[in-house]
Write a protein that holds these residues in place. Structure first.
Motif, short mmCIF file in Angstrom:
data_model
loop_
_atom_site.label_atom_id
_atom_site.label_comp_id
_atom_site.label_asym_id
_atom_site.label_seq_id
_atom_site.Cartn_x
_atom_site.Cartn_y
_atom_site.Cartn_z
N ILE A 295 54.46 24.48 -8.26
CA ILE A 295 53.99 24.07 -7.05
C ILE A 295 53.56 22.91 -6.83
N PHE A 296 53.08 22.07 -8.20
CA PHE A 296 52.44 20.86 -8.06
C PHE A 296 53.91 19.85 -7.81
N SER A 297 55.04 20.16 -8.43
CA SER A 297 56.22 19.18 -8.28
C SER A 297 56.60 19.40 -6.91
N PHE A 298 56.62 20.78 -6.05
CA PHE A 298 56.85 20.73 -4.72
C PHE A 298 56.08 19.98 -3.96
N ALA A 299 54.77 19.77 -4.11
CA ALA A 299 54.05 18.95 -3.33
C ALA A 299 54.45 17.37 -3.60
N ILE A 300 54.72 17.06 -4.62
CA ILE A 300 55.05 15.68 -4.99
C ILE A 300 56.37 15.33 -4.27
N ILE A 301 57.42 16.31 -4.30
CA ILE A 301 58.47 16.05 -3.22
C ILE A 301 58.59 16.10 -1.83
N PHE A 302 57.59 16.92 -1.14
CA PHE A 302 57.04 17.17 -0.02
C PHE A 302 56.46 15.58 0.35
N LEU A 303 55.82 14.97 -0.40
CA LEU A 303 55.03 13.72 0.00
C LEU A 303 56.34 12.62 -0.28
N GLU A 304 57.20 12.77 -0.97
CA GLU A 304 58.22 11.84 -1.29
C GLU A 304 59.30 11.93 -0.20
N VAL A 305 59.54 13.16 0.58
CA VAL A 305 60.22 13.33 1.74
C VAL A 305 59.58 12.72 2.70
N MET A 306 58.18 12.77 2.93
CA MET A 306 57.66 12.54 4.18
C MET A 306 57.45 11.04 4.32
N THR A 307 57.14 10.45 3.09
CA THR A 307 56.84 9.10 3.00
C THR A 307 58.37 8.19 2.81
N ARG A 308 59.18 8.92 2.32
CA ARG A 308 60.59 8.31 1.92
C ARG A 308 60.08 7.23 0.91
N LYS A 309 59.30 7.46 -0.09
CA LYS A 309 59.11 6.46 -1.16
C LYS A 309 59.05 7.54 -2.54
N LYS A 310 59.75 6.75 -3.30
CA LYS A 310 59.66 7.33 -4.69
C LYS A 310 58.37 7.56 -5.30
N PRO A 311 58.33 8.77 -6.00
CA PRO A 311 57.03 9.04 -6.51
C PRO A 311 56.29 8.12 -7.36
N PHE A 312 55.18 7.72 -7.16
CA PHE A 312 54.41 6.61 -8.07
C PHE A 312 55.28 5.37 -8.06
N GLU A 313 56.22 4.99 -7.00
CA GLU A 313 56.86 3.74 -7.17
C GLU A 313 56.03 2.47 -7.34
N LEU A 314 54.97 2.31 -6.82
CA LEU A 314 54.02 1.05 -7.22
C LEU A 314 53.92 1.14 -8.66
N TYR A 315 54.13 2.30 -9.75
CA TYR A 315 53.48 2.17 -10.85
C TYR A 315 54.61 2.12 -11.79
N ARG A 316 54.63 1.50 -13.02
CA ARG A 316 55.84 1.74 -13.90
C ARG A 316 55.56 3.29 -14.75
N LEU A 317 56.87 3.57 -15.21
CA LEU A 317 56.62 5.15 -15.75
C LEU A 317 55.62 5.34 -16.84
N MET A 318 55.48 4.02 -17.48
CA MET A 318 54.37 4.31 -18.55
C MET A 318 53.00 4.55 -18.14
N GLU A 319 52.86 3.75 -16.84
CA GLU A 319 51.47 3.99 -16.33
C GLU A 319 51.14 5.38 -15.93
N ILE A 320 52.36 6.11 -15.37
CA ILE A 320 51.98 7.23 -14.92
C ILE A 320 51.51 8.27 -16.01
N PHE A 321 52.18 8.03 -17.37
CA PHE A 321 51.70 8.90 -18.46
C PHE A 321 50.35 8.66 -18.80
N SER A 322 49.95 7.61 -18.53
CA SER A 322 48.36 7.10 -19.09
C SER A 322 47.46 7.72 -17.90
N VAL A 323 47.95 7.84 -16.82
CA VAL A 323 46.83 8.45 -15.77
C VAL A 323 47.09 9.72 -15.66
N ALA A 324 47.92 10.69 -16.11
CA ALA A 324 48.35 11.93 -15.90
C ALA A 324 47.34 12.64 -16.53
#
Length: 666
Positions: A295-324
């Motif tokens: 359900i969490f992943s579904f919401a991320i995809i929903f936002l990705e499609v609505m904004t047409r931006k890749k999830p967390f595109e302003l952040y590097r992959l390693m930064e996502i791990f640190s904030v998760a």
């Protein structure tokens, strides 16, 4: 080591100094004399296992064979290249690309060079690309005369093979319109496992939304996500959790109209998950996948499609791990740079799906129920694609014609470079009613969209105008309505056979609607459209939409059955038969029914059994059709025939009149 085939002669290799240790042996720097040049390489010399037991030697040889096979298949800028296999003093050695800068370990711990944070993150990003590259590759194939996709499993453990085939057998039993069809599993000659699945004739959702050449309607996004939610609900009812839910695994079919979930096979050792879509609790539960994580992943995809931006595109992959690990309920929205409109119910459900506590997220069943009650998910025509031309105002409705510029996918998904866009002239009917009635109408729309009959006007779809009013986009009738031809063009002579032909077509169309369990509810000559120089008749404006036209009742009262005139809205197939009988009289006589009566008295007269005057029709010429009219407008609905019976009798009467084709009544 007899099964390992060498590809480079030992005479071409000059072993130099030792540079380190690797798995299975010692690594040396070496020179390799190729046909064109001498290149520097790294040679891993496999250690001698002659002293081990036979079982250990067999296991060791299998591991070496597997590593060679896997490395030979790898072609990635962040994976070291295996040039070949050779022998050195009877030991197998592997020839690798030489790293002129050494290992990352040595660089970090044995040099004094300052390393910026950007460099460190960039290294780890390259490492992550290597890890997240996936565990399958795929190709297309022909199987049983149809095109399919073959997913090849790259890395797996032999002990998992049995459970893999068992899982595929179970997944083959899944049957849902929004889940990819799995045909089965097999093994390649090189012993690699592969999965055979349905071929997607369009792109993945990821490719579509991140391609600037695609123009996607907001309403198509909603329809895609509703289909995705329905598929996930189905999987969860089967106790199946998707382990790799992302926009890359949502495939599009049927000219971008249909979305299907793919890659649902889920043996743990085979899966590779795109990290930006993972729920925060994944990191706290040692990689456990749950329905609430989906359900969490579904919401991320929903936002990705609505904004047409890749999830967390302003952040590097390693930064996502640190904030998760440290996210609070609203932090995610800040990370995605997405503002929540508190009045938008869709955004509110997304916000609930992103809740940091998985227990507070709604179930997929509740999400589907919620989204299904929002009529915006039924919109399939973008109002921006409609270029308005002329308006027609009448006392019963607001109509206008428009030029609809669309692609074959009904205009919801278009390319900037499309040169074959279709321009269609359409009619728009605006519906002004409360939200409850709008939902009743929208529930009926999918059924109407599926109708296909030569005497039924095409409903292209539903649009939402700038005033947030629903507009039905219907086929444009160049010849206007039968009402207009009968009463507004008195100068035009109409042959009697032409009138019978219209009545016959109306009966065929109405019989088709009743066969689909659709009641017209408002059949009049105004809802009968003419095409092809007035030769073709099509029924329009049927279904629930007729119940919302309050003013229209004054114009419809002449056609309403007695049980409907009682004020209880007892619409049925038999009430449509009554309206058909009145239309039959109107067409033959070319007069408006009850034209001499006050509108407010007509309903009372109908309830008392008074019908249009048939005095002028009592002669031999009309002896076959008058009984049909009288049967259709009988007082009791149970005494009226069905439309199938009416059409049968009408066909018989028309055959009798075929020889009178030159007779006309003006």
């Amino acid at each position: 080591m007899d099964k390992i085939v060498t590809s480079v002669s030992s005479n071409e290799i000059q072993i130099r100094e030792r540079i380190g240790y690797g798995s299975y042996g010692v690594v040396h720097k070496a020179l390799w004399q190729t046909e064109l040049e001498v290149i520097t390489i790294a040679v891993k010399i496999i250690e001698d296992k002659s002293q081990d037991s036979e079982t250990e030697k067999i296991r060791f040889e299998k591991n070496i064979l597997r590593e060679i096979e896997n490395l030979q298949k790898c072609t990635h800028p962040n994976i070291i290249t295996l040039y070949g296999v050779s022998k050195y003093s009877d030991n197998i050695c592997l020839l690798f690309e030489y790293a002129d800068c050494g290992s990352l370990y040595k660089f970090l711990h044995r040099t004094k060079r300052e390393v910026s944070m950007d460099e460190r993150i960039d290294w780890m990003l390259q490492c992550a690309k290597m890890q997240l590259r996936g565990i399958t590759d795929f190709c297309t194939a022909i199987w049983k005369n149809k095109k399919i996709v073959v997913h090849k499993i790259k890395d797996y453990f032999e002990e998992d093979e049995k459970s893999f085939f068992k899982e595929i057998r179970n997944l083959k039993r899944l049957n849902h319109s929004n889940i990819i069809t799995l045909y089965g599993a097999s093994k390649y000659p090189d012993n690699r496992l592969c999965v055979l699945s349905e071929f997607a004739d369009c792109d993945s959702l990821y490719d579509c939304i991140h391609d600037d050449d695609f123009k996607i309607s907001y309403y198509q996004i909603l329809r895609w996500m509703l289909q995705c939610a329905k598929a996930l609900k189905y999987l969860h009812t089967k106790k199946i959790v998707h382990r790799s839910l992302s926009s890359r695994n949502l495939l599009l079919f049927d000219k971008y109209r249909v979305l299907k979930i793919s890659n649902i096979y889920q043996v743990k050792k085979f899966r590779s998950v795109p990290d930006p879509y993972l729920a925060p609790e994944y990191w706290d539960t040692n990689g456990k996948f749950t329905e609430k994580g989906n359900i969490f992943s579904f919401a991320i995809i929903f936002l990705e499609v609505m904004t047409r931006k890749k999830p967390f595109e302003l952040y590097r992959l390693m930064e996502i791990f640190s904030v998760a690990h440290n996210l609070k309920n609203d932090d995610l929205l800040d990370l995605i740079h997405m503002e929540i409109n508190e009045s938008d119910t869709i955004m509110q459900i997304i916000k609930k799906c992103l809740n940091r506590n998985p227990e507070n997220r709604p179930t997929m069943k509740r999400i589907v129920s919620f989204l299904g009650c929002d009529y915006r998910f039924r919109i399939n025509v973008d109002h921006a694609d409609l270029g308005f031309t002329t308006f027609t105002d009448s006392t019963c409705e607001t109509l206008c014609t428009a030029l609809w510029r669309r692609s074959e996918s009904n205009g919801l998904v278009k390319h900037d470079f499309d040169t074959d866009l279709i321009t269609t002239k359409v009619a728009l009917k605006e519906i002004d009613c409360n939200k409850k009635m709008i939902w009743e109408i929208m529930r009926e729309v999918p059924k109407i969209l599926g109708l296909a009959h030569e005497n039924i006007a095409t409903l292209y779809g539903v649009s939402l105008n700038y005033l947030n009013k629903i507009c039905m986009v219907v086929e444009y009738a160049k010849c206007r309505t039968l009402y207009h031809l009968l009463h507004c063009r008195k100068y035009k002579r109409i042959l009697f056979r032409e009138k019978l032909n219209w009545i016959q077509q109306c009966a065929k169309g109405l019989e088709y609607l009743h066969g689909k369990n659709i009641i017209h509810r408002g059949l009049t000559t105004r809802s009968l459209l003419l095409f092809d120089n007035c030769r073709k008749l099509k029924i329009a404006d049927f279904g629930k939409m007729n119940e919302v036209e309050k003013i229209r009742t004054d114009l419809m009262c002449c056609y309403l059955a007695p049980e409907v005139c009682m004020g209880k809205k007892n619409y049925s197939e038999k009430s449509d038969v009554f309206s058909f009988g009145i239309i039959f009289w109107e067409v033959i006589q070319r007069e408006k029914p009850f034209s001499d009566w006050d509108l407010h008295d007509i309903s009372e007269h109908i309830k008392r059994g008074i019908r249009p005057d048939i005095y002028n029709l009592i002669n031999d010429d009309y002896s076959g059709i008058v009984p049909i009219m009288e049967c259709c407008w009988r007082q009791s609905s149970t005494d009226r025939p069905t439309m199938s019976e009416v059409r049968r009798d009408l066909n018989y009467s028309i055959k009798r009149y075929d020889h009178q084709s030159n007779c006309c009544i003006s």
